[in-house]
Write an enzyme that holds these catalytic residues in place. Structure first.
Site, PDB file in Angstrom:
ATOM      1  N   TYR A  21      -2.383  -2.004  10.343  1.00 25.84           N
ATOM      2  CA  TYR A  21      -2.375  -1.997   8.874  1.00 25.84           C
ATOM      3  C   TYR A  21      -1.068  -1.452   8.313  1.00 25.84           C
ATOM      4  CZ  TYR A  21      -3.848  -1.344   4.054  1.00 25.84           C
ATOM      5  OH  TYR A  21      -3.915  -1.397   2.688  1.00 25.84           O
ATOM      6  N   SER A  51       0.856  -1.175   0.000  1.00 27.35           N
ATOM      7  CA  SER A  51       0.000   0.000   0.000  1.00 27.35           C
ATOM      8  C   SER A  51       0.892   1.224   0.000  1.00 27.35           C
ATOM      9  CB  SER A  51      -0.900   0.008   1.236  1.00 27.35           C
ATOM     10  OG  SER A  51      -1.513   1.268   1.433  1.00 27.35           O
TER      11      SER A  51
END
Length: 343
Positions: free
Chosen positions: A189, A177
């Site tokens: 995350y 990401s």
């Protein structure tokens, strides 16, 4: 105007040489980047997280191109839907990347399917985002739940499939990401995505000796289950409700509401509906003769987040912190400072 530019170039051979070199290098890179591999219809690719989103779309794309696709889903419904929408070449199987026995079963299935061909491609796409929020709100279990899927599951599946990937001299495509380059929120995350970047870099350098190429996909914000604002908000409320009253007091009564408003506004502004921008990067990593080490997908990643990630930390901190509300205690401290300096 054009005549003036030509005259300027002709009178400055050094500049002309630099521009000509740049043009040749750009053209050579474009040609090299456009070269494709052969015998696609004989190659097997495993894609994780195909119930929806990037994985689901990629499975359809690869199937249409003629690949033998092994699409893994977390649910029976995901498997049934894929089988109904694709050709006989696609095999949909259940996989829970947090369960070693489930991974072993999938690896055996891949071994039986590929035979002597080996596995051409592994796309580690399965992932989860929640819980996200201030790190102080998290319990250790919140971190483990994300790391087990986004990192440890990815590593275990990759390691167990490496013999088949080496046999085919194939590809590993890991979905990270833009938050693997710039931390925008607390929780597991961003931690997991930074770790995926590190694992992928080390794996790429180790596997280059065996002809296996490793690529990292770094998407910006896209409308998928990972960015579902309703799910994120519901989990934020869960985190807030379990906080000790003393911790809540340091943030203030309106902090949660303001945090969710800021997050919702950012998501509505930044999230792109065109997830094919990501799957085309994945497809290129699997089909290009010379895949790139990193692919950045999304206008926000290219124009906002990656540039910010290269700034000095104090500048990046100022920009990122401006996106979120200020806790009550920090506001009080600022007011006290103003009172002291301006009696």
């Amino acid at each position: 105007m054009c005549v003036c530019v030509c005259v300027c170039l002709c009178s400055n051979p050094v500049l002309l040489c630099i521009l000509a070199t740049f043009a040749v290098v750009t053209l050579a890179w474009y040609i090299r980047d456009s070269l494709k591999v052969d015998s696609i219809t004989e190659k097997f690719v495993l894609v994780t997280g195909c119930d929806s989103g990037f994985g689901n779309l990629l499975a359809h794309q690869l199937d249409q191109k003629g690949f033998h696709v092994i699409a893994t889903c977390l649910t029976e419904k995901g498997c049934m839907d894929l089988k109904a929408e694709t050709s006989w070449r696609l095999k949909a199987v259940l996989l829970n990347v947090t369960d070693s026995s489930s991974i072993d079963s999938t690896v055996q299935f891949v071994h039986n399917e590929t035979g002597s061909c080996g596995l051409w491609g592994l796309v580690n796409n399965a992932g989860r985002s929640i819980p996200v929020g201030p790190s102080e709100w998290m319990q250790m279990e919140d971190f483990r739940n994300i790391l087990n899927v986004n990192l440890f599951g990815l590593i275990e599946l990759t390691l167990k499939l490496l013999p088949l990937l080496k046999k085919a001299r194939g590809r590993v495509v890991n979905v990270s990401s833009v938050m693997g380059r710039l931390v925008l929120t607390g929780g597991g995350y961003c931690v997991s995505k930074w770790a995926v970047e590190s694992f992928s870099d080390s794996l790429r350098r180790d596997m280059r000796h065996f002809g296996v190429k490793v690529s990292i996909i770094e998407p910006g914000f896209f409308k998928t289950a990972v960015t579902n604002v309703n799910l994120i908000d519901a989990d934020l409320r869960r985190l807030w409700d379990q906080l000790h009253i003393d911790v809540k007091e340091t943030y203030g009564e309106k902090y949660l509401q303001n945090y969710m408003k800021a997050q919702s506004f950012a998501m509505s502004l930044l999230c792109s509906k065109d997830i094919s921008k990501v799957t085309h990067c994945m497809e290129h990593a699997l089909t290009a003769r010379h895949p790139r080490s990193r692919y950045t997908a999304g206008w926000d990643a290219r124009l906002i987040w990656l540039p910010i990630s290269y700034l000095p930390s104090f500048m990046a901190d100022f920009i990122v912190c401006a996106l979120f509300p200020v806790p009550k205690e920090d506001r009080v401290a600022c007011l006290n400072q103003v009172d002291v300096t301006n009696p």
